[in-house]
Design a protein around this motif. Structure first.
Motif, PDB file in Angstrom:
ATOM      1  N   THR A  16       0.806  -1.228   0.000  1.00  0.00           N
ATOM      2  CA  THR A  16       0.000   0.000   0.000  1.00  0.00           C
ATOM      3  C   THR A  16       0.837   1.275   0.000  1.00  0.00           C
ATOM      4  O   THR A  16       0.302   2.352  -0.273  1.00  0.00           O
ATOM      5  CB  THR A  16      -0.916   0.047   1.253  1.00  0.00           C
ATOM      6  N   GLY A  17       2.122   1.156   0.347  1.00  0.00           N
ATOM      7  CA  GLY A  17       2.961   2.353   0.467  1.00  0.00           C
ATOM      8  C   GLY A  17       2.670   3.137   1.743  1.00  0.00           C
ATOM      9  O   GLY A  17       3.171   4.250   1.907  1.00  0.00           O
ATOM     10  N   LYS A  18       1.889   2.569   2.647  1.00  0.00           N
ATOM     11  CA  LYS A  18       1.514   3.253   3.893  1.00  0.00           C
ATOM     12  C   LYS A  18       2.207   2.610   5.095  1.00  0.00           C
ATOM     13  O   LYS A  18       2.591   1.439   5.060  1.00  0.00           O
ATOM     14  CB  LYS A  18      -0.007   3.200   4.111  1.00  0.00           C
ATOM     15  N   ARG A  19       2.347   3.384   6.148  1.00  0.00           N
ATOM     16  CA  ARG A  19       2.899   2.843   7.387  1.00  0.00           C
ATOM     17  C   ARG A  19       1.874   1.949   8.083  1.00  0.00           C
ATOM     18  O   ARG A  19       0.667   2.178   7.996  1.00  0.00           O
ATOM     19  CB  ARG A  19       3.310   3.965   8.331  1.00  0.00           C
ATOM     20  N   TYR A  20       2.385   0.973   8.790  1.00  0.00           N
ATOM     21  CA  TYR A  20       1.499   0.119   9.579  1.00  0.00           C
ATOM     22  C   TYR A  20       0.941   0.899  10.770  1.00  0.00           C
ATOM     23  O   TYR A  20      -0.243   0.808  11.075  1.00  0.00           O
ATOM     24  CB  TYR A  20       2.275  -1.099  10.078  1.00  0.00           C
ATOM     25  N   PHE A  21       1.813   1.673  11.444  1.00  0.00           N
ATOM     26  CA  PHE A  21       1.420   2.355  12.672  1.00  0.00           C
ATOM     27  C   PHE A  21       1.423   3.871  12.553  1.00  0.00           C
ATOM     28  O   PHE A  21       2.277   4.456  11.874  1.00  0.00           O
ATOM     29  CB  PHE A  21       2.389   2.012  13.808  1.00  0.00           C
ATOM     30  N   ALA A  22       0.483   4.495  13.246  1.00  0.00           N
ATOM     31  CA  ALA A  22       0.581   5.894  13.653  1.00  0.00           C
ATOM     32  C   ALA A  22       0.575   5.874  15.177  1.00  0.00           C
ATOM     33  O   ALA A  22      -0.370   5.367  15.791  1.00  0.00           O
ATOM     34  CB  ALA A  22      -0.595   6.710  13.128  1.00  0.00           C
ATOM     35  N   ILE A  23       1.670   6.350  15.776  1.00  0.00           N
ATOM     36  CA  ILE A  23       1.804   6.349  17.235  1.00  0.00           C
ATOM     37  C   ILE A  23       2.234   7.743  17.684  1.00  0.00           C
ATOM     38  O   ILE A  23       3.240   8.254  17.188  1.00  0.00           O
ATOM     39  CB  ILE A  23       2.868   5.335  17.720  1.00  0.00           C
ATOM     40  N   PRO A  24       1.503   8.379  18.581  1.00  0.00           N
ATOM     41  CA  PRO A  24       2.003   9.640  19.142  1.00  0.00           C
ATOM     42  C   PRO A  24       3.361   9.389  19.793  1.00  0.00           C
ATOM     43  O   PRO A  24       3.451   8.620  20.749  1.00  0.00           O
ATOM     44  CB  PRO A  24       0.938  10.013  20.179  1.00  0.00           C
ATOM     45  N   SER A  25       4.401  10.008  19.264  1.00  0.00           N
ATOM     46  CA  SER A  25       5.754   9.551  19.595  1.00  0.00           C
ATOM     47  C   SER A  25       6.684  10.620  20.149  1.00  0.00           C
ATOM     48  O   SER A  25       7.865  10.351  20.353  1.00  0.00           O
ATOM     49  CB  SER A  25       6.408   8.940  18.342  1.00  0.00           C
ATOM     50  N   ALA A  26       6.203  11.814  20.351  1.00  0.00           N
ATOM     51  CA  ALA A  26       7.059  12.874  20.896  1.00  0.00           C
ATOM     52  C   ALA A  26       6.965  12.835  22.419  1.00  0.00           C
ATOM     53  O   ALA A  26       7.316  11.852  23.032  1.00  0.00           O
ATOM     54  CB  ALA A  26       6.653  14.221  20.313  1.00  0.00           C
ATOM     55  N   VAL A  27       6.498  13.899  23.041  1.00  0.00           N
ATOM     56  CA  VAL A  27       6.346  13.901  24.505  1.00  0.00           C
ATOM     57  C   VAL A  27       4.981  13.310  24.859  1.00  0.00           C
ATOM     58  O   VAL A  27       4.103  13.984  25.380  1.00  0.00           O
ATOM     59  CB  VAL A  27       6.502  15.329  25.076  1.00  0.00           C
ATOM     60  N   ASP A  28       4.823  12.032  24.574  1.00  0.00           N
ATOM     61  CA  ASP A  28       3.523  11.390  24.730  1.00  0.00           C
ATOM     62  C   ASP A  28       3.715  10.026  25.388  1.00  0.00           C
ATOM     63  O   ASP A  28       4.696   9.332  25.113  1.00  0.00           O
ATOM     64  CB  ASP A  28       2.853  11.217  23.362  1.00  0.00           C
ATOM     65  N   PRO A  29       2.780   9.619  26.254  1.00  0.00           N
ATOM     66  CA  PRO A  29       2.929   8.333  26.942  1.00  0.00           C
ATOM     67  C   PRO A  29       2.511   7.115  26.120  1.00  0.00           C
ATOM     68  O   PRO A  29       2.724   5.988  26.557  1.00  0.00           O
ATOM     69  CB  PRO A  29       2.007   8.485  28.153  1.00  0.00           C
ATOM     70  N   MET A  30       1.922   7.310  24.938  1.00  0.00           N
ATOM     71  CA  MET A  30       1.366   6.183  24.190  1.00  0.00           C
ATOM     72  C   MET A  30       2.370   5.054  23.950  1.00  0.00           C
ATOM     73  O   MET A  30       2.060   3.881  24.180  1.00  0.00           O
ATOM     74  CB  MET A  30       0.773   6.666  22.874  1.00  0.00           C
ATOM     75  N   PRO A  31       3.606   5.357  23.467  1.00  0.00           N
ATOM     76  CA  PRO A  31       4.546   4.251  23.269  1.00  0.00           C
ATOM     77  C   PRO A  31       4.893   3.536  24.568  1.00  0.00           C
ATOM     78  O   PRO A  31       5.110   2.322  24.572  1.00  0.00           O
ATOM     79  CB  PRO A  31       5.778   4.949  22.672  1.00  0.00           C
ATOM     80  N   SER A  32       4.949   4.270  25.671  1.00  0.00           N
ATOM     81  CA  SER A  32       5.260   3.651  26.962  1.00  0.00           C
ATOM     82  C   SER A  32       4.150   2.694  27.388  1.00  0.00           C
ATOM     83  O   SER A  32       4.413   1.648  27.991  1.00  0.00           O
ATOM     84  CB  SER A  32       5.461   4.718  28.041  1.00  0.00           C
ATOM     85  N   TRP A  33       2.912   3.045  27.090  1.00  0.00           N
ATOM     86  CA  TRP A  33       1.799   2.152  27.420  1.00  0.00           C
ATOM     87  C   TRP A  33       1.837   0.901  26.546  1.00  0.00           C
ATOM     88  O   TRP A  33       1.489  -0.190  27.010  1.00  0.00           O
ATOM     89  CB  TRP A  33       0.472   2.896  27.257  1.00  0.00           C
ATOM     90  N   GLN A  34       2.269   1.058  25.286  1.00  0.00           N
ATOM     91  CA  GLN A  34       2.433  -0.121  24.439  1.00  0.00           C
ATOM     92  C   GLN A  34       3.581  -0.986  24.954  1.00  0.00           C
ATOM     93  O   GLN A  34       3.495  -2.223  24.989  1.00  0.00           O
ATOM     94  CB  GLN A  34       2.696   0.301  22.994  1.00  0.00           C
ATOM     95  N   TYR A  35       4.667  -0.336  25.379  1.00  0.00           N
ATOM     96  CA  TYR A  35       5.799  -1.038  25.978  1.00  0.00           C
ATOM     97  C   TYR A  35       5.352  -1.834  27.213  1.00  0.00           C
ATOM     98  O   TYR A  35       5.681  -3.024  27.364  1.00  0.00           O
ATOM     99  CB  TYR A  35       6.882  -0.007  26.339  1.00  0.00           C
ATOM    100  N   LEU A  36       4.589  -1.193  28.119  1.00  0.00           N
ATOM    101  CA  LEU A  36       4.108  -1.885  29.312  1.00  0.00           C
ATOM    102  C   LEU A  36       3.255  -3.093  28.946  1.00  0.00           C
ATOM    103  O   LEU A  36       3.366  -4.155  29.574  1.00  0.00           O
ATOM    104  CB  LEU A  36       3.292  -0.922  30.178  1.00  0.00           C
TER     105      LEU A  36
END
Length: 439
Positions: free
Chosen positions: A199-219
């Motif tokens: 598709t030429g598209k990314r699999y994920f959109a994740i708020p990745s700057a000063v955001d806790p979303m990746p940390s919650w995925q990590y947990l």
């Protein structure tokens, strides 16, 4: 005799009017985050017109102010999320606490340790709030030492918001045409590569700057491996093999271009709505909003579905937290304000279904089982979330540890800090925080 009767009646009328006047003058303050939308929903009391967290809590407040029979006015102070707890603590320390405040499960222990909130068990019973209707996970969230300290409002967790059209275009669908979810880390990477190639598209959109979303995925991924970041003795475990693996997988996704480290919260949402990413990692609170966005013909997102975060390691687990309402202790108790605050809490509890329309899971068993709840869009798509949701144990300064986690983990994809060093720094500083909490 007639004159005495008339005078007595007049006295009773004046007393009654004075009493009603006092009630009418009862104004209570409400501290909350959820964004500011008072202009958009000014004077709106029709709950069917409210969308999203901000819209629904604003209209609930409008409706209570307009329709309560006691003449109570709830005055909202909407505080930006990033500084909310600093502001709440400052107001309490300054002797001007709000009458009601929203709070997270993860923060409640701090306020209990400092004796800053009121016990509510007896007050609930007196005001008609049926605590027996709270789901076990909700009751647990607000209970300490056998006492109820808050009104639970929701269970919220991470889910995967999915663009089903992109999955179909990539061929990542099952025999029924439903999006395939990965079942292992290797399969996740494979699916992401397929999405990019087809598709030429990314699999994920994740708020990745000063955001806790990746940390919650990590947990979530730490727990799915059977690990934890804090053990039973409240000692930090950030350098465990489970922690290292969860961070490794996150960084592999960024390094391969399957998620963009440049997306902030708004940017990640926009990428998903614009059809530039197949999966948005975000919370249950977005379901109502993204469903509405998918109906807008201007948006590329058309076929929107929701999925429980897939179990890609050995154990079922999803990060979660809860919103709740507390009554901060007052320098001088005002019985009229106390009664008004409990009336508003009862109103919020009575309307728990409408808050659940955001996508959050309700806290009342009767609401969860109701036909109107089952009829809401997408709810059947993430039913397992309520049963496999995890939360950190009730430890003091939990929010400080989570803030530390966000800053250090995000630095590994934002400024290429070495993963081992980031985890070592978290371990050292979290251990200091936990030692203070154990004293």
């Amino acid at each position: 005799m007639k004159m005495k009767t008339l005078l007595s009646a007049a006295t009773l009328l004046v007393t009654a009017l004075g009493s009603n006047s006092a009630l009418a003058a009862t104004e209570i303050t409400l501290f909350r985050f959820f964004g500011g939308c008072s202009d958009e929903y000014a004077n709106v009391t029709d709950l069917s017109k409210a969308v999203g967290e901000c819209g629904i809590i604003q209209v609930l407040t409008n409706k209570f102010n307009a329709e309560n029979k006691e003449g109570i006015t709830v005055k909202t102070q909407s505080v930006e999320w990033g500084v909310y707890y600093d502001r709440l603590s400052a107001n309490i320390a300054g002797g001007t606490p709000p009458d009601i405040a929203v709070m997270h499960r993860s923060v409640l222990p701090n306020y209990l340790m400092r004796d800053l909130v009121q016990p509510l068990g007896k007050s609930f019973a007196a005001s008609g709030i049926d605590a027996a209707d709270f789901l076990p996970v909700a009751r647990e969230a607000v209970t300490s030492k056998g006492e109820l300290w808050a009104l639970p409002f929701d269970l919220h967790s991470l889910v995967w918001h999915v663009n089903a059209d992109l999955f179909a275009k990539a061929g990542l669908v099952d025999a029924k045409g439903q999006p395939k979810m990965p079942t292992s880390p290797a399969e996740l990477m494979q699916h992401a590569e397929t999405m990019k190639a087809k598709t030429g598209k990314r699999y994920f959109a994740i708020p990745s700057a000063v955001d806790p979303m990746p940390s919650w995925q990590y947990l979530t991924w730490v727990w799915q491996q059977g690990g934890d970041i804090v053990d039973a003795e409240k000692k930090a475990q950030f350098e465990s093999k489970e922690s290292k693996e969860a961070l490794r997988l996150l960084n592999a996704l960024y390094a391969a271009g399957h998620a963009s480290s440049k997306n902030d919260y708004a940017g990640a949402q926009q990428a998903f709505i614009a059809g530039e990413a197949a999966v948005l990692v975000n919370g249950t609170w977005g379901v109502d909003t993204y469903e509405a966005q998918s109906k807008d013909p201007k948006n590329a997102l058309k076929k929107y579905v929701v999925r429980d975060i897939p179990t890609i390691y050995g154990k079922d687990a999803i990060w979660s937290d809860s919103h709740m309402w507390v009554l901060p202790k007052q320098p001088k108790q005002d019985p009229a304000k106390q009664k008004a605050a409990l009336a508003f809490l009862k109103f919020l509890n009575d309307n728990n279904f409408h808050w659940a329309r955001t996508g959050h899971l309700p806290v009342r068993a009767s609401v969860l089982k109701s036909a109107e709840m089952q009829a809401l869009p997408h709810r059947s798509e993430y039913t397992r979330t309520a049963t496999i949701a995890r939360a950190l144990p009730p430890i003091e300064n939990q929010r400080a540890i989570l803030d530390l986690l966000v800053n250090e983990l995000n630095s590994t994809w934002l400024v290429n800090k070495k993963q081992e060093q980031a985890l070592s720094d978290i371990q050292r500083r979290a251990s200091q925080i936990l030692r203070r909490a154990r004293k």
